[in-house]
Scaffold this motif. Structure first.
Motif, PDB file in Angstrom:
ATOM      1  N   ILE A   1       3.517 138.417  51.584  1.00 57.59           N
ATOM      2  CA  ILE A   1       4.150 137.568  50.570  1.00 57.59           C
ATOM      3  C   ILE A   1       5.667 137.750  50.606  1.00 57.59           C
ATOM      4  O   ILE A   1       6.420 136.768  50.611  1.00 57.59           O
ATOM      5  CB  ILE A   1       3.582 137.872  49.166  1.00 57.59           C
ATOM      6  CG1 ILE A   1       2.129 137.400  49.076  1.00 57.59           C
ATOM      7  CG2 ILE A   1       4.436 137.230  48.077  1.00 57.59           C
ATOM      8  CD1 ILE A   1       1.379 137.916  47.846  1.00 57.59           C
ATOM      9  N   LEU A   2       6.123 138.994  50.640  1.00 57.85           N
ATOM     10  CA  LEU A   2       7.570 139.250  50.692  1.00 57.85           C
ATOM     11  C   LEU A   2       8.207 138.604  51.910  1.00 57.85           C
ATOM     12  O   LEU A   2       9.282 137.996  51.814  1.00 57.85           O
ATOM     13  CB  LEU A   2       7.857 140.750  50.703  1.00 57.85           C
ATOM     14  CG  LEU A   2       7.829 141.459  49.367  1.00 57.85           C
ATOM     15  CD1 LEU A   2       8.033 142.959  49.551  1.00 57.85           C
ATOM     16  CD2 LEU A   2       8.878 140.894  48.429  1.00 57.85           C
TER      17      LEU A   2
ATOM     18  N   THR B   1      -1.355 132.491  48.558  1.00 59.39           N
ATOM     19  CA  THR B   1      -2.234 132.470  49.730  1.00 59.39           C
ATOM     20  C   THR B   1      -1.552 133.053  50.968  1.00 59.39           C
ATOM     21  O   THR B   1      -2.178 133.179  52.014  1.00 59.39           O
ATOM     22  CB  THR B   1      -2.718 131.039  50.037  1.00 59.39           C
ATOM     23  OG1 THR B   1      -1.580 130.206  50.281  1.00 59.39           O
ATOM     24  CG2 THR B   1      -3.539 130.479  48.889  1.00 59.39           C
ATOM     25  N   ALA B   2      -0.294 133.443  50.838  1.00 57.18           N
ATOM     26  CA  ALA B   2       0.461 133.973  51.979  1.00 57.18           C
ATOM     27  C   ALA B   2      -0.077 135.294  52.481  1.00 57.18           C
ATOM     28  O   ALA B   2       0.082 135.624  53.649  1.00 57.18           O
ATOM     29  CB  ALA B   2       1.935 134.136  51.600  1.00 57.18           C
ATOM     30  N   GLY B   3      -0.723 136.050  51.615  1.00 57.05           N
ATOM     31  CA  GLY B   3      -1.200 137.367  52.008  1.00 57.05           C
ATOM     32  C   GLY B   3      -2.536 137.370  52.710  1.00 57.05           C
ATOM     33  O   GLY B   3      -3.129 138.427  52.910  1.00 57.05           O
ATOM     34  N   ASN B   4      -3.030 136.183  53.073  1.00 56.16           N
ATOM     35  CA  ASN B   4      -4.329 136.072  53.746  1.00 56.16           C
ATOM     36  C   ASN B   4      -5.441 136.718  52.927  1.00 56.16           C
ATOM     37  O   ASN B   4      -6.304 137.403  53.470  1.00 56.16           O
ATOM     38  CB  ASN B   4      -4.262 136.662  55.153  1.00 56.16           C
ATOM     39  CG  ASN B   4      -3.341 135.870  56.047  1.00 56.16           C
ATOM     40  OD1 ASN B   4      -3.520 134.671  56.223  1.00 56.16           O
ATOM     41  ND2 ASN B   4      -2.326 136.518  56.577  1.00 56.16           N
ATOM     42  N   VAL B   5      -5.347 136.530  51.625  1.00 50.00           N
ATOM     43  CA  VAL B   5      -6.370 137.021  50.702  1.00 50.00           C
ATOM     44  C   VAL B   5      -6.747 135.865  49.786  1.00 50.00           C
ATOM     45  O   VAL B   5      -6.102 134.818  49.784  1.00 50.00           O
ATOM     46  CB  VAL B   5      -5.865 138.226  49.873  1.00 50.00           C
ATOM     47  CG1 VAL B   5      -5.675 139.447  50.756  1.00 50.00           C
ATOM     48  CG2 VAL B   5      -4.594 137.899  49.124  1.00 50.00           C
TER      49      VAL B   5
ATOM     50  N   LEU C   1       1.348 138.841  43.339  1.00 48.42           N
ATOM     51  CA  LEU C   1       2.582 138.224  42.840  1.00 48.42           C
ATOM     52  C   LEU C   1       2.991 138.858  41.508  1.00 48.42           C
ATOM     53  O   LEU C   1       4.173 139.127  41.275  1.00 48.42           O
ATOM     54  CB  LEU C   1       2.412 136.719  42.672  1.00 48.42           C
ATOM     55  CG  LEU C   1       2.406 135.894  43.952  1.00 48.42           C
ATOM     56  CD1 LEU C   1       2.059 134.447  43.644  1.00 48.42           C
ATOM     57  CD2 LEU C   1       3.749 135.985  44.658  1.00 48.42           C
ATOM     58  N   GLN C   2       2.016 139.091  40.637  1.00 50.78           N
ATOM     59  CA  GLN C   2       2.303 139.721  39.354  1.00 50.78           C
ATOM     60  C   GLN C   2       2.867 141.127  39.552  1.00 50.78           C
ATOM     61  O   GLN C   2       3.845 141.515  38.915  1.00 50.78           O
ATOM     62  CB  GLN C   2       1.040 139.766  38.477  1.00 50.78           C
ATOM     63  CG  GLN C   2       1.269 140.334  37.100  1.00 50.78           C
ATOM     64  CD  GLN C   2       2.281 139.537  36.294  1.00 50.78           C
ATOM     65  OE1 GLN C   2       2.337 138.309  36.374  1.00 50.78           O
ATOM     66  NE2 GLN C   2       3.110 140.229  35.537  1.00 50.78           N
ATOM     67  N   LYS C   3       2.250 141.887  40.463  1.00 54.28           N
ATOM     68  CA  LYS C   3       2.715 143.252  40.745  1.00 54.28           C
ATOM     69  C   LYS C   3       4.135 143.232  41.327  1.00 54.28           C
ATOM     70  O   LYS C   3       4.990 144.035  40.921  1.00 54.28           O
ATOM     71  CB  LYS C   3       1.742 143.931  41.713  1.00 54.28           C
ATOM     72  CG  LYS C   3       2.131 145.314  42.139  1.00 54.28           C
ATOM     73  CD  LYS C   3       1.976 146.310  41.021  1.00 54.28           C
ATOM     74  CE  LYS C   3       2.211 147.728  41.542  1.00 54.28           C
ATOM     75  NZ  LYS C   3       2.806 148.585  40.544  1.00 54.28           N
ATOM     76  N   LEU C   4       4.396 142.328  42.259  1.00 52.73           N
ATOM     77  CA  LEU C   4       5.730 142.215  42.853  1.00 52.73           C
ATOM     78  C   LEU C   4       6.764 141.805  41.808  1.00 52.73           C
ATOM     79  O   LEU C   4       7.917 142.245  41.859  1.00 52.73           O
ATOM     80  CB  LEU C   4       5.720 141.227  44.023  1.00 52.73           C
ATOM     81  CG  LEU C   4       4.978 141.707  45.277  1.00 52.73           C
ATOM     82  CD1 LEU C   4       4.757 140.544  46.237  1.00 52.73           C
ATOM     83  CD2 LEU C   4       5.744 142.831  45.955  1.00 52.73           C
TER      84      LEU C   4
END
Length: 147
Positions: free
Chosen positions: A57-58, A78-82, A91-94
């Motif tokens: 994601i980053l 969806t960027a993290g392939n999950v 995203l919330q954690k980031l």
């Protein structure tokens, strides 16, 4: 007339070492290479063992920034392939950890974009620049095959 001693003479301040200048094109090249390497690793060795959604994601948000674009939350999740719900948790954690921030478009309150924070941008630029410097010193093209 007073005698000049080394202490009384003005000292020449040494020139600061030249700071390399990096371009967004170089940073994009490194970030894209990192993304391709992650995708190759996943396809060759299996995604179940090598999930790294926060990093994926980053990297994507960083690449979009360098290209002058913001990323919609849906695409980022969806960027993290999950699964999208897992991506939303990342995203919330980031966001909580100060890496990204969400921005709502004034023209469309339902449209939320994800961008890097200023601190995250500094860190990502520093990382990409370190990779560029490392490659120029120790890059793959300089390696020899072990016998």
């Amino acid at each position: 007339m007073a005698e000049e001693t080394p202490e009384s003479l003005p000292r020449k301040v040494p020139d600061a070492p030249a700071t390399p200048t990096f371009t967004d094109k170089q940073r994009i090249t490194v970030a894209q290479a990192w993304t391709r390497a992650s995708n190759l690793r996943r396809s060759a060795l299996g995604i179940a063992y090598f999930q790294d959604p926060a990093w994926d994601i980053l990297l994507l948000v960083y690449l979009e920034h360098l290209k002058g674009r913001a990323l919609h939350v849906t695409a980022a999740s969806t960027a993290g392939n999950v699964a999208p719900t897992t991506g939303l948790r990342w995203l919330q954690k980031l966001t909580e950890d100060g890496w990204i921030e969400r921005r709502t478009l004034a023209s469309n309150r339902k449209c939320v974009q994800v961008v890097l924070t200023d601190q995250a941008l500094v860190k990502m630029n520093a990382l990409m620049e370190a990779v560029i410097q490392s490659d120029s010193k120790f890059g793959l093209q300089r390696m020899t095959i072990a016998e």
